[in-house]
Design a protein around this motif. Structure first.
Motif, PDB file in Angstrom:
ATOM      1  N   MET A  21       6.411  -0.235  -7.126  1.00 23.75           N
ATOM      2  CA  MET A  21       5.785   1.031  -7.513  1.00 23.75           C
ATOM      3  C   MET A  21       4.651   1.389  -6.557  1.00 23.75           C
ATOM      4  O   MET A  21       4.490   2.549  -6.193  1.00 23.75           O
ATOM      5  CB  MET A  21       5.249   0.927  -8.944  1.00 23.75           C
TER       6      MET A  21
ATOM      7  N   GLY B  92       9.867   3.749 -16.618  1.00 19.00           N
ATOM      8  CA  GLY B  92       9.412   5.150 -16.630  1.00 19.00           C
ATOM      9  C   GLY B  92       9.056   5.648 -18.023  1.00 19.00           C
ATOM     10  O   GLY B  92       7.909   6.050 -18.275  1.00 19.00           O
TER      11      GLY B  92
ATOM     12  N   TRP C  55      15.507  10.471  -2.906  1.00 18.57           N
ATOM     13  CA  TRP C  55      14.902  10.410  -4.260  1.00 18.57           C
ATOM     14  C   TRP C  55      14.131  11.700  -4.470  1.00 18.57           C
ATOM     15  O   TRP C  55      13.447  12.163  -3.554  1.00 18.57           O
ATOM     16  CB  TRP C  55      13.960   9.205  -4.362  1.00 18.57           C
TER      17      TRP C  55
ATOM     18  N   SER D  52      19.143   5.218 -11.053  1.00 16.24           N
ATOM     19  CA  SER D  52      18.597   4.196 -10.155  1.00 16.24           C
ATOM     20  C   SER D  52      19.547   3.032  -9.889  1.00 16.24           C
ATOM     21  O   SER D  52      19.288   2.229  -8.994  1.00 16.24           O
ATOM     22  CB  SER D  52      17.309   3.647 -10.771  1.00 16.24           C
TER      23      SER D  52
ATOM     24  N   ASN E  63       7.449   5.572 -10.469  1.00 14.55           N
ATOM     25  CA  ASN E  63       8.632   5.657  -9.613  1.00 14.55           C
ATOM     26  C   ASN E  63       8.845   4.393  -8.785  1.00 14.55           C
ATOM     27  O   ASN E  63       7.891   3.819  -8.280  1.00 14.55           O
ATOM     28  CB  ASN E  63       8.442   6.809  -8.606  1.00 14.55           C
TER      29      ASN E  63
ATOM     30  N   ARG F 168       4.396  11.420 -10.389  1.00 15.54           N
ATOM     31  CA  ARG F 168       5.343  10.407  -9.897  1.00 15.54           C
ATOM     32  C   ARG F 168       4.997   8.982 -10.349  1.00 15.54           C
ATOM     33  O   ARG F 168       5.478   8.005  -9.783  1.00 15.54           O
ATOM     34  CB  ARG F 168       5.428  10.485  -8.378  1.00 15.54           C
TER      35      ARG F 168
ATOM     36  N   PRO G 268      11.704  14.368  -7.183  1.00  9.88           N
ATOM     37  CA  PRO G 268      10.926  14.409  -8.431  1.00  9.88           C
ATOM     38  C   PRO G 268      11.837  15.067  -9.481  1.00  9.88           C
ATOM     39  O   PRO G 268      11.849  16.292  -9.627  1.00  9.88           O
ATOM     40  CB  PRO G 268       9.727  15.296  -8.075  1.00  9.88           C
ATOM     41  N   GLN G 269      12.630  14.275 -10.173  1.00  9.74           N
ATOM     42  CA  GLN G 269      13.755  14.829 -10.949  1.00  9.74           C
ATOM     43  C   GLN G 269      13.327  15.848 -12.011  1.00  9.74           C
ATOM     44  O   GLN G 269      13.994  16.851 -12.225  1.00  9.74           O
ATOM     45  CB  GLN G 269      14.560  13.693 -11.583  1.00  9.74           C
TER      46      GLN G 269
ATOM     47  N   GLU H   8       9.200   9.913  -3.408  1.00  7.65           N
ATOM     48  CA  GLU H   8       9.893  11.193  -3.607  1.00  7.65           C
ATOM     49  C   GLU H   8       9.924  12.013  -2.322  1.00  7.65           C
ATOM     50  O   GLU H   8       8.940  12.056  -1.591  1.00  7.65           O
ATOM     51  CB  GLU H   8       9.155  12.012  -4.679  1.00  7.65           C
TER      52      GLU H   8
ATOM     53  N   TRP I  95       4.457   4.650  -4.095  1.00  6.53           N
ATOM     54  CA  TRP I  95       3.332   5.579  -4.199  1.00  6.53           C
ATOM     55  C   TRP I  95       2.717   5.856  -2.836  1.00  6.53           C
ATOM     56  O   TRP I  95       2.298   6.966  -2.527  1.00  6.53           O
ATOM     57  CB  TRP I  95       2.280   4.992  -5.163  1.00  6.53           C
TER      58      TRP I  95
ATOM     59  N   TRP J  21      10.914   4.623  -6.115  1.00  2.73           N
ATOM     60  CA  TRP J  21      11.210   5.161  -4.779  1.00  2.73           C
ATOM     61  C   TRP J  21      10.218   6.271  -4.462  1.00  2.73           C
ATOM     62  O   TRP J  21       9.738   6.963  -5.383  1.00  2.73           O
ATOM     63  CB  TRP J  21      12.622   5.770  -4.726  1.00  2.73           C
TER      64      TRP J  21
ATOM     65  N   GLN K 277      13.994   0.811 -13.475  1.00  4.48           N
ATOM     66  CA  GLN K 277      13.429   2.168 -13.409  1.00  4.48           C
ATOM     67  C   GLN K 277      13.583   2.944 -14.726  1.00  4.48           C
ATOM     68  O   GLN K 277      12.647   3.547 -15.222  1.00  4.48           O
ATOM     69  CB  GLN K 277      14.113   2.942 -12.266  1.00  4.48           C
TER      70      GLN K 277
END
Ligand code: UDP
Length: 460
Positions: A47, A19, A331, A275, A248, A245, A333-334, A252, A51, A250, A15
């Protein structure tokens, strides 16, 4: 007829590597370069699952997959075999794929843009006469250290397994703090085999650098000018950020954003360990109790596999006691979370992407490194950049709930750290805005791709 230059981007399959390379790829594609992003089949499947249904806008890049031989591995915990198999299968397949692509006028690859840990990808590209761009995904002084490892081994400062005496401190420049052996990028407390594998990666970086035409990294010049001065050809192109996203592993949980909307400004402790980091059950419970003791609202990412027991188990009564001020999700959306005005600080394992994302948003850090580059990143954050505090524990010692509470209080009341974080945020934002150092570096890379030999064909 004109053919656009074509970049084949290859991430390390994790991850924290997929990313940022994807974010970089999109920026390159936005500037008129064709980019094919090559994931392993298993990462790609992951991924897609993360999604869910619906269109997948890949942001102007094309997706391709390559097998990594993992189906032949009986025990995925055998990390030595996993690493060997990946190199064997992926390097062979990459060569086949490049031959095929390069035999077609439309597909011909101008440049392989690969993660710095994939030495084999640079070798294959070199053998086939294709240009090479290396992407360094972590802290820049770490690149200085990695480039120097063969020399340090030869000089006997570091042994063949990556160990050095505990008082070792390597000074690369008077402007950079010395690198201590506890901060070596490959350090994995309690996991000698993993440490040796990461050390071998570090040893291979020097050769990959030598055969690369470009070196890019996820940082910005103003942050890292002392280290950048030691590698003049380095093009910092970060912070690589994006709030969608894409990439990702995972799915979100977006409910955390509504929850953040309801919290007072700069009140929430955001807690996330990336991760891969995992805690043993005792430490996990102590962390939970430390968050409870702090009395602050908190948003805590507890991903599947975060503890060493099959099922996540919280201390008795914990979830009920914190239900009015704690939000736990699997998880988030950081980048959106870190940009939220309710967030006061970031308790982090110090993965480099998390650091870049925190810096971009002016968020102070409470550092809890677990393995690899995270130790160096911690020292960088606390001692050099002065935008965070450390949650120190002696090796094999547990970080107590009281320590967590005390360090949180200290961090939240430290005006200087907040000011420093705000200053870095301004610098980070400027570097990626038009005319800033990082966007100029990306543009420079793109221009060179466009004019490097064979990049653009004009056929009548
Ligand atoms: N991340 C995320 N949601 C989460 C936790 C992490 O989107 O709930 C992202 C984070 O934004 C970062 C990446 O996962 O881009 C983790 O990379 P990092 O280098 O920080 O740590 P690693 O996972 O490589 O240890």
């Amino acid at each position: 007829m004109e053919r656009r230059p074509h970049v084949l981007a290859i991430p390390f399959p994790a991850q924290g590597h997929v990313g940022p390379l994807m974010k970089l790829s999109r920026q390159v594609a936005r500037r008129g370069i064709r980019v094919t992003f090559m994931n392993t089949e298993s990462v790609h499947t992951r991924m897609l699952q993360a999604w869910g249904d619906g269109d997948r806008p890949w942001g102007g890049i094309e997706m391709a997959t390559i097998p990594d031989g993992m189906e032949e591995i009986k025990d995925m915990r055998d990390i030595e075999k996993v690493a060997e198999m990946r190199v064997k299968v992926m390097s062979g397949r990459l060569e086949e794929l490049l031959r095929k692509m390069n035999s077609s006028w439309d597909e011909k690859v101008t440049c392989v843009l690969a993660d710095a840990t994939l030495g084999w990808a640079f070798e294959v590209a070199e053998k086939m006469g294709i240009k090479r761009a290396m992407f360094w995904p972590t802290v820049v002084p770490g690149l200085v250290l990695s480039i120097s490892t063969p020399r340090l081994v030869e000089a006997g400062v570091i042994d063949n397994c990556g160990s050095a005496s505990s008082d070792t401190a390597i000074q690369f420049s008077p402007k950079l703090p010395a690198v201590k052996s506890v901060d070596f990028l490959w350090r994995c407390p309690g996991d000698q085999r993993r440490e040796e594998i990461i050390f071998r990666h570090a040893m291979s970086v020097n050769k990959a650098v030598q055969i690369s035409n470009w070196l890019l990294c996820n940082s910005f010049y103003e942050l890292d000018h002392a280290a950048c001065g030691l590698i003049p050809e380095l093009l910092p192109v970060g912070p690589l950020t994006s709030t969608d996203r894409l990439g990702n592993f995972w799915a979100e949980d977006l409910t955390c954003l509504n929850w953040l909307d309801l919290q007072p400004c700069e009140s929430v402790i955001y807690v996330a360990f990336g991760s891969l980091a995992a805690f043993d059950q005792n430490q996990f419970e102590e962390l939970a109790l430390g968050l409870e003791l702090s009395g602050h609202p908190f948003l805590w990412v507890v991903r599947s596999g975060f503890t060493n027991v099959d099922e996540i188990k919280y201390p008795d009564g914990f979830l009920e006691r914190v239900s009015d001020r704690g939000k736990i999700v699997s998880w988030v959306p950081q980048e959106k979370v870190l940009a939220h005005p309710s967030v006061a600080c970031f308790m982090t394992h110090c993965g480099w992407n998390s650091i870049m994302e925190g810096i971009s948003n002016g968020v102070p850090f409470l550092c809890w490194p677990c393995f690899a580059d995270q130790f160096y990143n911690r020292s960088y954050i606390c001692d050099t950049l002065k935008v965070g505090l450390d949650l120190k524990a002696e090796e094999a010692e547990i970080v107590s709930r009281h320590k967590i509470q005390a360090q949180l209080e200290q961090l939240l009341s430290d005006v200087q750290i907040k000011e420093n974080a705000e200053r870095l945020r301004g610098m980070a934002r400027r570097s990626v805005s038009e005319g800033g150092s990082s966007s100029t570096n990306i543009q420079h890379f793109v221009e060179q791709l466009k004019c490097c030999s064979e990049a653009v064909y004009h056929c009548d």
